[in-house]
Design an enzyme around this catalytic site. Structure first.
Site, PDB file in Angstrom:
ATOM      1  N   ASP A  73       0.830  -1.190   0.000  1.00  0.00           N
ATOM      2  CA  ASP A  73       0.000   0.000   0.000  1.00  0.00           C
ATOM      3  C   ASP A  73       0.874   1.254   0.000  1.00  0.00           C
ATOM      4  O   ASP A  73       1.892   1.320   0.703  1.00  0.00           O
ATOM      5  CB  ASP A  73      -0.880  -0.016   1.250  1.00  0.00           C
ATOM      6  CG  ASP A  73      -1.912   1.077   1.271  1.00  0.00           C
ATOM      7  OD1 ASP A  73      -2.755   1.112   0.361  1.00  0.00           O
ATOM      8  OD2 ASP A  73      -1.879   1.899   2.213  1.00  0.00           O
TER       9      ASP A  73
ATOM     10  N   GLU B  20      14.758 -14.478   0.172  1.00  0.00           N
ATOM     11  CA  GLU B  20      15.232 -15.548   1.062  1.00  0.00           C
ATOM     12  C   GLU B  20      14.349 -16.792   0.961  1.00  0.00           C
ATOM     13  O   GLU B  20      14.760 -17.889   1.334  1.00  0.00           O
ATOM     14  CB  GLU B  20      15.223 -15.071   2.520  1.00  0.00           C
ATOM     15  CG  GLU B  20      16.185 -13.945   2.836  1.00  0.00           C
ATOM     16  CD  GLU B  20      15.949 -13.409   4.241  1.00  0.00           C
ATOM     17  OE1 GLU B  20      15.174 -14.048   5.004  1.00  0.00           O
ATOM     18  OE2 GLU B  20      16.508 -12.356   4.576  1.00  0.00           O
TER      19      GLU B  20
END
Length: 547
Positions: free
Chosen positions: A210, A262
């Site tokens: 957002d 990751e």
């Protein structure tokens, strides 16, 4: 790490779920995790690749959940963490990935950090997590600068000490219940790393971010005046805003990219960045930042052939220059639904909304016809695409919401001058003969549903070959079968003025856009048509033809 050829997000169609308006399983009139889980089969049958959920976190719901009090829990309004886990598990069983919304620009004023900040003195570590400043004037009675809230009114609110005396001011680009974080503070950076990993560990496939063009404010917080007719979230041509699209925000996204990288499975970041021109927006999707950025320039383009061709060309060129796909979008929870917006006859800046007193209200027949044509055009374009819940039903904007039923902060902060976003957030119709059209078993709805939506309910459209639902299903199936999302677009040189026509893979796509324009139907097999065609393609129609 996968190669570009098999990265799912480059060609995906992602369906936006606005949780409070999707499906209610509890009967309280507000959609919830149980309702989402129960309806995921419908979305898999539609043919989308992933879902994006607008915020469902613990919140006082002053701004429909975009005021987050706890970033690592589910609001009881929507269920529990166990309900979230069950929803993700079911989505993955159906082959649907799950994108969750994250709101890094601000928190709720009920967040533990902000409550601690209010209780702490000026200059304290607690206040340093947000943007507190002394006021101007002899006694600090004036706000620190002239910034206006996205929702209208001042972007600053003054605090009050326990003894009733006035204190410092805090910044809120949105509602006063949504104080802005200070992203120059390392503690804020570390906290959001933790939040990201929390949801990634629970199986989230990525994040829609957002206000991804926000977060960083210019040094000194200089005054800045916004034009009355400007879009509420920026994205207008003009002087550089001191709070939108600051260069320092890109360091945040590089850090976030390292976190999602990751994890296995191509977890992604999608930017809500109201930025122009597209060459600037493309900075958000460089190879070490985000994966997608909503193409708001495309969403905001008028229904004019020349304008649409220009923005399509510019989009493909600018995003390709940084190795990213264009991410097409026509509707979302912040804009007038495109089945109405494309037939408006007066200017309507983003965030203002429409209602009974709006000038240039749309003809619903024209709006739906253009909406269907625009959808068929968008889904033929190369790249990824987002579909907002209900657009596959051809839902128009809900215009005649009673004043007393409206809930958007924009409506209240502008004292009814702007209608805001309630009209695109009305709960979905699932069954024509059920309470609340199948949205809720009790018939309760947090916003009233228009009576005419009974004819647009999903069960009415399910078996109708001419329905908007059938159009979307066919388009999504053919898009995948024909490889349109990864094909190269080639414009057809001799297409008449007012018509968009291009080749993509094995098909030609023809859209009659400018007023009154018709064109002869090309020879070949009509695979898809947004309206009935004969020997000609009538106005406001898109067809896919295999020649």
């Amino acid at each position: 790490m996968s190669t570009a050829a098999d990265e799912w997000w480059r060609t995906a169609v992602i369906y936006q779920i606005y949780p409070r308006s999707f499906a209610d399983s509890s009967g309280d009139g507000i959609g919830d995790m149980g309702g989402i889980t129960a309806r995921l089969g419908d979305l898999a049958a539609l043919g989308v690749d992933a879902i994006w959920l607008s915020p469902f976190y613990t919140s006082p719901q002053k701004d429909a959940g975009y005021d987050v009090a706890d970033f690592t829990d589910v609001d009881p309004l929507f269920g529990t963490l166990a309900d979230f886990d069950a929803m993700v598990g079911r989505a993955h069983e159906l082959g649907l990935r799950v994108i969750v919304d994250i709101v890094p620009n601000h928190s709720s004023d009920q967040h533990a950090w902000f409550q601690a900040a209010l209780a702490a003195p000026a200059g304290s570590p607690e206040r340093a997590r947000y943007i507190f400043r002394d006021g101007k004037g002899e006694a600090g009675e004036l706000p620190p600068n002239n910034w206006e809230s996205v929702f209208g009114g001042p972007a600053w609110t003054r605090t009050v000490h326990a003894d009733g005396t006035p204190g410092q001011w805090y910044l809120h680009l949105f509602d006063s219940s949504q104080p802005d974080f200070d992203w120059s503070n390392p503690e804020v950076l570390d906290e959001f790393d933790r939040v990201l990993r929390f949801w990634l560990d629970r199986g989230a496939d990525g994040f829609r971010v957002d206000v991804a063009h926000g977060l960083i404010k210019a040094d000194g917080l200089p005054d800045f005046a916004v034009a009355d007719d400007a879009n509420s979230m920026g994205g207008d041509e003009g002087p550089q805003s001191p709070y939108w699209a600051q260069e320092g925000v890109h360091e945040v996204w590089r850090r976030w990219r390292s976190v999602v990288d990751e994890y296995e499975g191509d977890r992604i970041l999608a930017a809500e960045a109201w930025v122009v021109p597209l060459s600037k927006m493309a900075k958000w999707v460089r190879s070490d930042e985000m994966h997608q950025a909503f193409n708001f320039a495309y969403l905001e383009t008028d229904w004019k052939a020349a304008d649409l061709r220009a923005v399509i060309d510019e989009s493909i060129e600018e995003f390709a220059a940084v190795g990213a796909p264009s991410t097409w979008v026509l509707s979302n929870h912040d804009v007038v639904r495109h089945a109405s917006r494309l037939a408006l006859t007066a200017d309507n800046p983003q965030g203002h909304g429409i209602g009974p007193r709006t000038e240039g209200l749309p003809d619903p027949v024209v709006g739906l016809r253009r909406g269907r044509a625009a959808s068929a055009l968008m889904l033929a374009l190369p790249g990824s695409a987002y579909v907002y819940q209900g657009e596959e039903l051809g839902l128009p904007e809900a215009i005649d919401i009673p004043d007393e039923a409206r809930q958007d902060p924009t409506w209240f902060r502008t004292e009814g001058e702007r209608y805001g976003r309630d009209g695109c957030r009305v709960p979905l119709p699932w069954r024509t003969d059920a309470p609340a059209y199948g949205f809720s078993p009790t018939g309760q709805t947090w916003l009233p549903q228009p009576s005419e939506w009974a004819l647009l309910a999903r069960d009415v459209q399910e078996d109708s070959p001419s329905s908007t639902l059938s159009l979307y299903r066919s388009a999504l199936s053919l898009r995948r079968e024909l490889g349109l999302a990864s094909a190269t677009l080639e414009w057809i040189a001799d297409a008449p003025a007012g018509v968009l026509a291009f080749r993509s893979g094995d098909i030609e796509v023809w859209s009659t856009i400018d007023p009154g324009v018709e064109v002869a139907l090309p020879d070949g097999e009509v695979l898809l048509a947004s309206s009935d065609v004969t020997a000609t393609i009538p106005p406001d129609t898109t067809v896919w033809v295999r020649r």
